[in-house]
Design a protein around this motif. Structure first.
Motif, PDB file in Angstrom:
ATOM      1  N   GLU A 183      -4.891  -0.971  -6.927  1.00  0.00           N
ATOM      2  CA  GLU A 183      -5.934  -1.020  -7.959  1.00  0.00           C
ATOM      3  C   GLU A 183      -7.061  -0.010  -7.738  1.00  0.00           C
ATOM      4  N   ILE A 184      -7.191   0.518  -6.525  1.00  0.00           N
ATOM      5  CA  ILE A 184      -8.252   1.500  -6.258  1.00  0.00           C
ATOM      6  C   ILE A 184      -7.689   2.849  -5.828  1.00  0.00           C
ATOM      7  N   SER A 185      -6.397   3.059  -6.049  1.00  0.00           N
ATOM      8  CA  SER A 185      -5.760   4.324  -5.674  1.00  0.00           C
ATOM      9  C   SER A 185      -5.879   5.331  -6.806  1.00  0.00           C
ATOM     10  N   TYR A 186      -6.400   6.501  -6.455  1.00  0.00           N
ATOM     11  CA  TYR A 186      -6.565   7.604  -7.405  1.00  0.00           C
ATOM     12  C   TYR A 186      -6.193   8.900  -6.716  1.00  0.00           C
ATOM     13  N   TYR A 187      -5.698   9.836  -7.514  1.00  0.00           N
ATOM     14  CA  TYR A 187      -5.486  11.197  -7.032  1.00  0.00           C
ATOM     15  C   TYR A 187      -5.695  12.118  -8.225  1.00  0.00           C
ATOM     16  N   ASN A 188      -6.517  13.146  -8.040  1.00  0.00           N
ATOM     17  CA  ASN A 188      -6.873  14.055  -9.137  1.00  0.00           C
ATOM     18  C   ASN A 188      -7.378  13.284 -10.363  1.00  0.00           C
ATOM     19  N   SER A 189      -8.207  12.300 -10.111  1.00  0.00           N
ATOM     20  CA  SER A 189      -8.842  11.471 -11.141  1.00  0.00           C
ATOM     21  C   SER A 189      -7.864  10.605 -11.924  1.00  0.00           C
ATOM     22  N   GLN A 190      -6.631  10.496 -11.469  1.00  0.00           N
ATOM     23  CA  GLN A 190      -5.640   9.658 -12.142  1.00  0.00           C
ATOM     24  C   GLN A 190      -5.428   8.383 -11.338  1.00  0.00           C
ATOM     25  N   ASP A 208       3.398   4.626  -7.503  1.00  0.00           N
ATOM     26  CA  ASP A 208       2.375   5.640  -7.790  1.00  0.00           C
ATOM     27  C   ASP A 208       1.425   5.784  -6.603  1.00  0.00           C
ATOM     28  N   ALA A 209       0.983   4.640  -6.084  1.00  0.00           N
ATOM     29  CA  ALA A 209       0.017   4.656  -4.975  1.00  0.00           C
ATOM     30  C   ALA A 209       0.631   5.290  -3.728  1.00  0.00           C
ATOM     31  N   ILE A 210       1.914   5.043  -3.480  1.00  0.00           N
ATOM     32  CA  ILE A 210       2.585   5.658  -2.331  1.00  0.00           C
ATOM     33  C   ILE A 210       2.655   7.170  -2.529  1.00  0.00           C
ATOM     34  N   ALA A 211       3.024   7.597  -3.724  1.00  0.00           N
ATOM     35  CA  ALA A 211       3.095   9.046  -4.004  1.00  0.00           C
ATOM     36  C   ALA A 211       1.720   9.687  -3.855  1.00  0.00           C
ATOM     37  N   MET A 212       0.680   9.006  -4.315  1.00  0.00           N
ATOM     38  CA  MET A 212      -0.689   9.536  -4.190  1.00  0.00           C
ATOM     39  C   MET A 212      -1.087   9.634  -2.723  1.00  0.00           C
ATOM     40  N   GLN A 213      -0.771   8.608  -1.944  1.00  0.00           N
ATOM     41  CA  GLN A 213      -1.119   8.636  -0.519  1.00  0.00           C
ATOM     42  C   GLN A 213      -0.362   9.758   0.183  1.00  0.00           C
ATOM     43  N   ASP A 214       0.871  10.018  -0.225  1.00  0.00           N
ATOM     44  CA  ASP A 214       1.619  11.148   0.340  1.00  0.00           C
ATOM     45  C   ASP A 214       0.890  12.463   0.068  1.00  0.00           C
ATOM     46  N   MET A 219     -10.564  -2.749   2.358  1.00  0.00           N
ATOM     47  CA  MET A 219     -11.493  -3.212   1.327  1.00  0.00           C
ATOM     48  C   MET A 219     -11.834  -2.102   0.343  1.00  0.00           C
ATOM     49  N   GLY A 220     -11.615  -0.857   0.760  1.00  0.00           N
ATOM     50  CA  GLY A 220     -11.939   0.287  -0.073  1.00  0.00           C
ATOM     51  C   GLY A 220     -11.495   1.549   0.628  1.00  0.00           C
ATOM     52  N   THR A 221     -11.809   2.671   0.017  1.00  0.00           N
ATOM     53  CA  THR A 221     -11.487   3.963   0.624  1.00  0.00           C
ATOM     54  C   THR A 221     -12.679   4.903   0.468  1.00  0.00           C
ATOM     55  N   GLY A 258     -16.009  11.080  -1.922  1.00  0.00           N
ATOM     56  CA  GLY A 258     -15.631  10.108  -2.937  1.00  0.00           C
ATOM     57  C   GLY A 258     -15.397   8.766  -2.289  1.00  0.00           C
ATOM     58  N   CYS A 259     -15.679   7.701  -3.012  1.00  0.00           N
ATOM     59  CA  CYS A 259     -15.514   6.371  -2.446  1.00  0.00           C
ATOM     60  C   CYS A 259     -15.216   5.365  -3.541  1.00  0.00           C
ATOM     61  N   VAL A 260     -14.492   4.328  -3.164  1.00  0.00           N
ATOM     62  CA  VAL A 260     -14.190   3.242  -4.098  1.00  0.00           C
ATOM     63  C   VAL A 260     -14.006   1.963  -3.278  1.00  0.00           C
ATOM     64  N   LEU A 261     -14.492   0.864  -3.835  1.00  0.00           N
ATOM     65  CA  LEU A 261     -14.438  -0.426  -3.151  1.00  0.00           C
ATOM     66  C   LEU A 261     -13.781  -1.445  -4.072  1.00  0.00           C
ATOM     67  N   LYS A 262     -12.930  -2.290  -3.504  1.00  0.00           N
ATOM     68  CA  LYS A 262     -12.333  -3.352  -4.305  1.00  0.00           C
ATOM     69  C   LYS A 262     -13.465  -4.273  -4.784  1.00  0.00           C
ATOM     70  N   PRO A 263     -13.400  -4.728  -6.023  1.00  0.00           N
ATOM     71  CA  PRO A 263     -14.507  -5.490  -6.607  1.00  0.00           C
ATOM     72  C   PRO A 263     -14.958  -6.702  -5.789  1.00  0.00           C
ATOM     73  N   GLU A 264     -14.032  -7.394  -5.158  1.00  0.00           N
ATOM     74  CA  GLU A 264     -14.407  -8.597  -4.412  1.00  0.00           C
ATOM     75  C   GLU A 264     -15.244  -8.321  -3.171  1.00  0.00           C
ATOM     76  N   PHE A 265     -15.367  -7.049  -2.781  1.00  0.00           N
ATOM     77  CA  PHE A 265     -16.159  -6.704  -1.605  1.00  0.00           C
ATOM     78  C   PHE A 265     -17.487  -6.026  -1.958  1.00  0.00           C
ATOM     79  N   SER A 266     -17.755  -5.849  -3.239  1.00  0.00           N
ATOM     80  CA  SER A 266     -18.990  -5.149  -3.609  1.00  0.00           C
ATOM     81  C   SER A 266     -20.211  -6.046  -3.424  1.00  0.00           C
ATOM     82  N   GLY A 267     -21.363  -5.405  -3.254  1.00  0.00           N
ATOM     83  CA  GLY A 267     -22.614  -6.134  -3.089  1.00  0.00           C
ATOM     84  C   GLY A 267     -22.855  -6.647  -1.687  1.00  0.00           C
ATOM     85  N   LYS A 268     -22.082  -6.215  -0.714  1.00  0.00           N
ATOM     86  CA  LYS A 268     -22.210  -6.700   0.668  1.00  0.00           C
ATOM     87  C   LYS A 268     -22.726  -5.623   1.620  1.00  0.00           C
ATOM     88  N   GLY A 269     -23.083  -4.446   1.089  1.00  0.00           N
ATOM     89  CA  GLY A 269     -23.592  -3.364   1.930  1.00  0.00           C
ATOM     90  C   GLY A 269     -22.514  -2.544   2.607  1.00  0.00           C
TER      91      GLY A 269
END
Length: 166
Positions: free
Chosen positions: A32-39, A46-52, A77-79, A94-105
């Motif tokens: 849910e938080i995997s992106y590559y080239n804004s996609q 998809d996420a495995i290919a992006m991580q590759d 929890m995020g990347t 760049g950074c992204v956090l899974k929603p359930e972990f936001s607001g915790k610093g």
């Protein structure tokens, strides 16, 4: 500048989490938080290919990408990472956090750690971060961490900049 790849993948510890390499077993937890080239990733495949691709970028010396893993559970929890190369001593964070972990610093600490790594280890002169104007949490995060609003960009984005002080 000391660019990736490193002899050993850089791991950075905080009191509650560790910035570490994303492993294949982590992928199912971060689709849910995997992106590559804004996609965004739509599937685990998809996420495995992006991580590759992210791993290839690291090996080519143009990025470093960490998973933000809880020290107790080792769950990602995020990347966070530097993307798009390091031309002219500039790194794009760049950074992204899974929603359930936001607001915790978590992201506040992660950005501080990644910025320190960028300056002290990589040797960056500038760190930039780009987000949309609608992403109020990211805007507040960068402002709180003394990133300077540098430019309004097309597609309703803002560029923030952190400049190393000599």
């Amino acid at each position: 500048m000391k660019l990736p790849p490193y002899y050993k993948f850089a791991q950075i510890n905080s009191d509650t989490f560790v910035l570490r390499q994303v492993e294949i077993e982590d992928i199912k937890d971060i689709v849910e938080i995997s992106y590559y080239n804004s996609q965004p990733a739509l599937t685990v495949g998809d996420a495995i290919a992006m991580q590759d691709e992210i791993n290839k970028d690291y090996e080519n010396g143009s990025s470093i990408h960490w998973g933000i893993a809880d020290k107790r559970t080792n769950v990602i929890m995020g990347t966070i990472g530097y993307y798009r190369g390091f031309d002219n001593g500039i790194g794009e964070l760049g950074c992204v956090l899974k929603p359930e972990f936001s607001g915790k610093g978590i992201m506040t600490t992660a950005v501080k750690l990644a910025a320190e790594f960028g300056i002290n280890t990589i040797g960056l002169k500038k760190i930039i971060a780009i987000t949309t104007k609608q992403n109020s949490r990211a805007v507040k995060l960068f402002e709180r961490l003394n990133f300077i609003r540098k430019a309004d960009l097309p597609e309703d984005e803002i560029e923030f900049q952190y400049i190393k002080c000599d």
